[in-house]
Write a protein that holds these residues in place. Structure first.
Motif, PDB file in Angstrom:
ATOM      1  N   SER A 117       0.952  -1.170   0.506  1.00 15.40           N
ATOM      2  CA  SER A 117      -0.278   0.167  -0.299  1.00 15.40           C
ATOM      3  C   SER A 117       0.704   1.318   0.187  1.00 15.40           C
ATOM      4  O   SER A 117       0.276   2.545   0.471  1.00 15.40           O
ATOM      5  CB  SER A 117      -1.073   0.019   1.068  1.00 15.40           C
ATOM      6  OG  SER A 117       0.008  -0.239   2.665  1.00 15.40           O
ATOM      7  N   ASN A 118       2.367   0.705  -0.190  1.00 11.65           N
ATOM      8  CA  ASN A 118       3.280   2.322   0.257  1.00 11.65           C
ATOM      9  C   ASN A 118       3.729   1.851  -0.649  1.00 11.65           C
ATOM     10  O   ASN A 118       4.961   0.925  -0.651  1.00 11.65           O
ATOM     11  CB  ASN A 118       3.358   2.995   1.378  1.00 11.65           C
ATOM     12  CG  ASN A 118       3.888   2.123   2.728  1.00 11.65           C
ATOM     13  OD1 ASN A 118       4.957   1.614   1.874  1.00 11.65           O
ATOM     14  ND2 ASN A 118       3.300   1.686   3.560  1.00 11.65           N
ATOM     15  N   LEU A 119       5.150   3.024  -0.927  1.00  9.93           N
ATOM     16  CA  LEU A 119       6.533   2.684  -1.287  1.00  9.93           C
ATOM     17  C   LEU A 119       7.497   2.564  -0.174  1.00  9.93           C
ATOM     18  O   LEU A 119       8.163   0.922  -1.983  1.00  9.93           O
ATOM     19  CB  LEU A 119       7.305   3.912  -2.228  1.00  9.93           C
ATOM     20  CG  LEU A 119       6.423   4.794  -3.746  1.00  9.93           C
ATOM     21  CD1 LEU A 119       6.628   6.130  -3.552  1.00  9.93           C
ATOM     22  CD2 LEU A 119       5.786   3.942  -4.524  1.00  9.93           C
ATOM     23  N   GLN A 120       7.267   2.133   0.197  1.00 12.90           N
ATOM     24  CA  GLN A 120       8.813   1.844   1.683  1.00 12.90           C
ATOM     25  C   GLN A 120       8.003   0.537   1.781  1.00 12.90           C
ATOM     26  O   GLN A 120       9.058  -1.092   0.928  1.00 12.90           O
ATOM     27  CB  GLN A 120       8.281   1.912   3.559  1.00 12.90           C
ATOM     28  CG  GLN A 120       8.923   3.903   3.365  1.00 12.90           C
ATOM     29  CD  GLN A 120       7.553   4.685   2.553  1.00 12.90           C
ATOM     30  OE1 GLN A 120       6.170   4.155   2.147  1.00 12.90           O
ATOM     31  NE2 GLN A 120       8.707   5.390   1.941  1.00 12.90           N
ATOM     32  N   GLN A 121       6.865  -0.085   1.384  1.00 13.02           N
ATOM     33  CA  GLN A 121       6.806  -2.162   1.386  1.00 13.02           C
ATOM     34  C   GLN A 121       6.821  -2.363  -0.076  1.00 13.02           C
ATOM     35  O   GLN A 121       7.481  -3.241  -0.416  1.00 13.02           O
ATOM     36  CB  GLN A 121       5.324  -2.054   1.401  1.00 13.02           C
ATOM     37  CG  GLN A 121       4.381  -1.890   2.729  1.00 13.02           C
ATOM     38  CD  GLN A 121       3.303  -1.755   2.906  1.00 13.02           C
ATOM     39  OE1 GLN A 121       2.278  -1.865   2.001  1.00 13.02           O
ATOM     40  NE2 GLN A 121       2.993  -1.426   4.680  1.00 13.02           N
ATOM     41  N   ALA A 122       6.962  -1.650  -1.371  1.00 12.52           N
ATOM     42  CA  ALA A 122       7.033  -2.563  -2.490  1.00 12.52           C
ATOM     43  C   ALA A 122       8.633  -2.622  -2.887  1.00 12.52           C
ATOM     44  O   ALA A 122       9.177  -3.407  -3.083  1.00 12.52           O
ATOM     45  CB  ALA A 122       7.570  -1.173  -3.112  1.00 12.52           C
ATOM     46  N   GLU A 123       9.388  -1.483  -2.180  1.00 16.46           N
ATOM     47  CA  GLU A 123      10.445  -1.566  -2.541  1.00 16.46           C
ATOM     48  C   GLU A 123      11.626  -2.754  -1.416  1.00 16.46           C
ATOM     49  O   GLU A 123      12.492  -3.270  -1.240  1.00 16.46           O
ATOM     50  CB  GLU A 123      11.461  -0.453  -1.502  1.00 16.46           C
ATOM     51  CG  GLU A 123      13.274  -0.402  -2.092  1.00 16.46           C
ATOM     52  CD  GLU A 123      13.443   0.375  -0.916  1.00 16.46           C
ATOM     53  OE1 GLU A 123      15.072   1.335  -0.961  1.00 16.46           O
ATOM     54  OE2 GLU A 123      12.727   1.723  -0.267  1.00 16.46           O
ATOM     55  N   GLN A 125       9.944  -5.466  -0.439  1.00 16.68           N
ATOM     56  CA  GLN A 125       9.308  -7.681  -0.400  1.00 16.68           C
ATOM     57  C   GLN A 125       9.440  -7.902  -1.896  1.00 16.68           C
ATOM     58  O   GLN A 125       8.944  -8.580  -2.933  1.00 16.68           O
ATOM     59  CB  GLN A 125       7.341  -7.066  -0.450  1.00 16.68           C
ATOM     60  CG  GLN A 125       7.102  -6.911   0.972  1.00 16.68           C
ATOM     61  CD  GLN A 125       5.845  -6.440   1.030  1.00 16.68           C
ATOM     62  OE1 GLN A 125       5.046  -7.399   0.255  1.00 16.68           O
ATOM     63  NE2 GLN A 125       4.947  -6.214   2.454  1.00 16.68           N
ATOM     64  N   GLY A 126       9.873  -7.081  -2.478  1.00 20.21           N
ATOM     65  CA  GLY A 126      10.849  -8.378  -3.764  1.00 20.21           C
ATOM     66  C   GLY A 126      11.368  -7.569  -5.067  1.00 20.21           C
ATOM     67  O   GLY A 126      10.895  -6.368  -4.698  1.00 20.21           O
ATOM     68  N   ARG A 127      11.227  -7.970  -6.196  1.00 24.42           N
ATOM     69  CA  ARG A 127      11.828  -7.491  -7.240  1.00 24.42           C
ATOM     70  C   ARG A 127      10.955  -6.776  -7.706  1.00 24.42           C
ATOM     71  O   ARG A 127       9.797  -7.628  -8.362  1.00 24.42           O
ATOM     72  CB  ARG A 127      12.823  -9.131  -8.499  1.00 24.42           C
ATOM     73  CG  ARG A 127      13.062  -8.118  -9.644  1.00 24.42           C
ATOM     74  CD  ARG A 127      13.837  -8.925 -10.522  1.00 24.42           C
ATOM     75  NE  ARG A 127      14.957  -9.598 -10.384  1.00 24.42           N
ATOM     76  CZ  ARG A 127      15.945 -10.370 -10.820  1.00 24.42           C
ATOM     77  NH1 ARG A 127      15.891 -10.872 -12.015  1.00 24.42           N
ATOM     78  NH2 ARG A 127      16.932 -10.277 -10.336  1.00 24.42           N
ATOM     79  N   ARG A 165      10.190 -14.509 -12.356  1.00 22.86           N
ATOM     80  CA  ARG A 165      11.268 -14.387 -12.241  1.00 22.86           C
ATOM     81  C   ARG A 165      10.903 -12.129 -11.579  1.00 22.86           C
ATOM     82  O   ARG A 165      12.053 -11.795 -11.606  1.00 22.86           O
ATOM     83  CB  ARG A 165      12.530 -13.994 -13.035  1.00 22.86           C
ATOM     84  CG  ARG A 165      12.663 -15.877 -13.330  1.00 22.86           C
ATOM     85  CD  ARG A 165      13.958 -15.612 -14.685  1.00 22.86           C
ATOM     86  NE  ARG A 165      14.949 -14.895 -14.713  1.00 22.86           N
ATOM     87  CZ  ARG A 165      15.213 -14.943 -15.880  1.00 22.86           C
ATOM     88  NH1 ARG A 165      15.615 -15.103 -17.113  1.00 22.86           N
ATOM     89  NH2 ARG A 165      16.486 -13.991 -16.014  1.00 22.86           N
ATOM     90  N   ALA A 166       9.513 -12.319 -11.590  1.00 19.92           N
ATOM     91  CA  ALA A 166       9.144 -10.898 -11.214  1.00 19.92           C
ATOM     92  C   ALA A 166       8.251 -11.101 -10.392  1.00 19.92           C
ATOM     93  O   ALA A 166       7.196 -11.643  -9.607  1.00 19.92           O
ATOM     94  CB  ALA A 166       8.726 -10.424 -12.124  1.00 19.92           C
ATOM     95  N   ASP A 167       8.618 -10.262  -8.704  1.00 19.98           N
ATOM     96  CA  ASP A 167       7.456  -9.848  -7.456  1.00 19.98           C
ATOM     97  C   ASP A 167       6.330  -9.271  -8.183  1.00 19.98           C
ATOM     98  O   ASP A 167       5.276  -9.107  -7.559  1.00 19.98           O
ATOM     99  CB  ASP A 167       8.012  -9.964  -6.420  1.00 19.98           C
ATOM    100  CG  ASP A 167       9.390 -11.556  -6.140  1.00 19.98           C
ATOM    101  OD1 ASP A 167       8.813 -11.555  -6.154  1.00 19.98           O
ATOM    102  OD2 ASP A 167      10.680 -10.567  -6.140  1.00 19.98           O
ATOM    103  N   PHE A 168       7.147  -8.038  -9.118  1.00 20.48           N
ATOM    104  CA  PHE A 168       6.087  -7.030  -9.290  1.00 20.48           C
ATOM    105  C   PHE A 168       6.542  -6.062 -10.904  1.00 20.48           C
ATOM    106  O   PHE A 168       7.392  -6.411 -11.158  1.00 20.48           O
ATOM    107  CB  PHE A 168       5.980  -5.837  -8.123  1.00 20.48           C
ATOM    108  CG  PHE A 168       5.938  -5.873  -6.588  1.00 20.48           C
ATOM    109  CD1 PHE A 168       4.561  -5.931  -6.237  1.00 20.48           C
ATOM    110  CD2 PHE A 168       6.547  -6.519  -5.585  1.00 20.48           C
ATOM    111  CE1 PHE A 168       4.778  -6.323  -4.779  1.00 20.48           C
ATOM    112  CE2 PHE A 168       6.542  -7.187  -4.342  1.00 20.48           C
ATOM    113  CZ  PHE A 168       5.221  -6.422  -4.098  1.00 20.48           C
ATOM    114  N   VAL A 169       5.199  -6.152 -11.698  1.00 17.25           N
ATOM    115  CA  VAL A 169       5.627  -5.612 -12.426  1.00 17.25           C
ATOM    116  C   VAL A 169       4.596  -4.028 -12.561  1.00 17.25           C
ATOM    117  O   VAL A 169       3.953  -4.004 -11.926  1.00 17.25           O
ATOM    118  CB  VAL A 169       4.765  -6.467 -13.842  1.00 17.25           C
ATOM    119  CG1 VAL A 169       6.002  -7.383 -13.898  1.00 17.25           C
ATOM    120  CG2 VAL A 169       3.953  -6.739 -13.440  1.00 17.25           C
ATOM    121  N   VAL A 170       5.302  -3.483 -13.631  1.00 18.30           N
ATOM    122  CA  VAL A 170       4.652  -1.879 -13.800  1.00 18.30           C
ATOM    123  C   VAL A 170       3.669  -2.479 -15.045  1.00 18.30           C
ATOM    124  O   VAL A 170       3.922  -2.098 -15.510  1.00 18.30           O
ATOM    125  CB  VAL A 170       5.054  -1.062 -13.244  1.00 18.30           C
ATOM    126  CG1 VAL A 170       4.556   0.361 -13.821  1.00 18.30           C
ATOM    127  CG2 VAL A 170       5.986  -0.780 -12.618  1.00 18.30           C
TER     128      VAL A 170
END
Length: 244
Positions: A117-123, A125-127, A165-170
């Motif tokens: 829910s925020n950028l800190q968490q996104a940084e 929790q994975g690639r 090989r990706a935890d998140f995509v945009v």
């Protein structure tokens, strides 16, 4: 008779300014993409409608985005669509728009992990895999992210997702489903997490394109927006493009 004559004179004057424009775009369904031998999509329909209204002839060409932007910054009678506008690009082009507002969002490949829910968490929790040419990559880089993995194309991004090989995509919320399907993924495999950016999309004209011609395109777009034609094109291509 006087009114008819005036209209004819106006039409002749209008057509005297018409010229051929090279309109460049990349592969980004459903905004613009190849279907058989033809370019189709929301942006393609808008450009064709604007050209019809202004009397200009357009030559559509699919070109990788960075090359298209370079060509439009240096060559006359050239434009790129649809382009996100930012401070770095602003003075390099003449702009027509906005055509549409888009939201760029973070998507998770796994719905079992806690939602972000925020950028800190996104940084933490994975690639995060994202094309380097996208503004979202620059945006996340400037936030100090050290878990970014840059790729050349959105197709490569989705391929890494399919390979685990990706935890998140945009992706923008209009295009994520089509991009997923192109790589054999179900859109339901992408789980919306949080918005990253909201921006308008534009047509970026070369600074060497006639200023009056660009102004006519802007006027034509405003008329399309007022009379509902722009909304009809949006509904045709984008009505089902919603976050998952």
């Amino acid at each position: 008779m006087k009114r008819i004559a005036a209209c004819l004179l106006s039409l002749l004057a209008f057509n005297s300014f018409a010229s051929e424009l090279r309109m460049l775009t990349d592969n980004h369904p459903p905004l613009h993409f190849q279907q058989g031998n033809e370019l189709v999509g929301f942006g393609v329909d808008v450009v064709r409608a604007l050209a019809q209204q202004t009397g200009d002839t357009v030559q559509l060409q699919q070109v990788p985005l960075l090359r298209a932007l370079h060509m439009a910054s240096t060559e006359a009678d050239t434009a790129v669509f649809t382009v996100l506008r930012n401070r770095e690009r602003d003075e390099r082009y003449q702009w027509v728009g906005p055509l549409l507002e888009v939201e760029t969002a973070l998507y998770a490949a796994d719905n079992k992990q806690p939602p972000v829910s925020n950028l800190q968490q996104a940084e933490s929790q994975g690639r995060i895999v994202v094309p380097r040419k996208w503004l979202a990559y620059d945006y996340l880089q400037k936030q100090g992210f050290n878990n970014l993995y840059g790729v050349e194309t959105p197709e490569q991004m989705m391929r890494l997702l399919s390979l685990g090989r990706a935890d998140f995509v945009v992706s923008d919320t209009l295009s994520y489903a089509a991009l997923a399907r192109e790589e054999g993924l179900s859109p339901s495999q992408l789980h919306y997490q949080m918005p990253l950016m909201k921006q308008g999309t534009y047509i970026a004209f070369s600074p060497r394109t006639d200023v009056a011609q660009v102004a006519r395109w802007q006027q034509a777009l405003e008329e399309m927006s007022k009379d509902g034609r722009l909304e009809k094109i949006r509904e045709r291509w984008l009505a089902d493009s919603k976050p998952n």
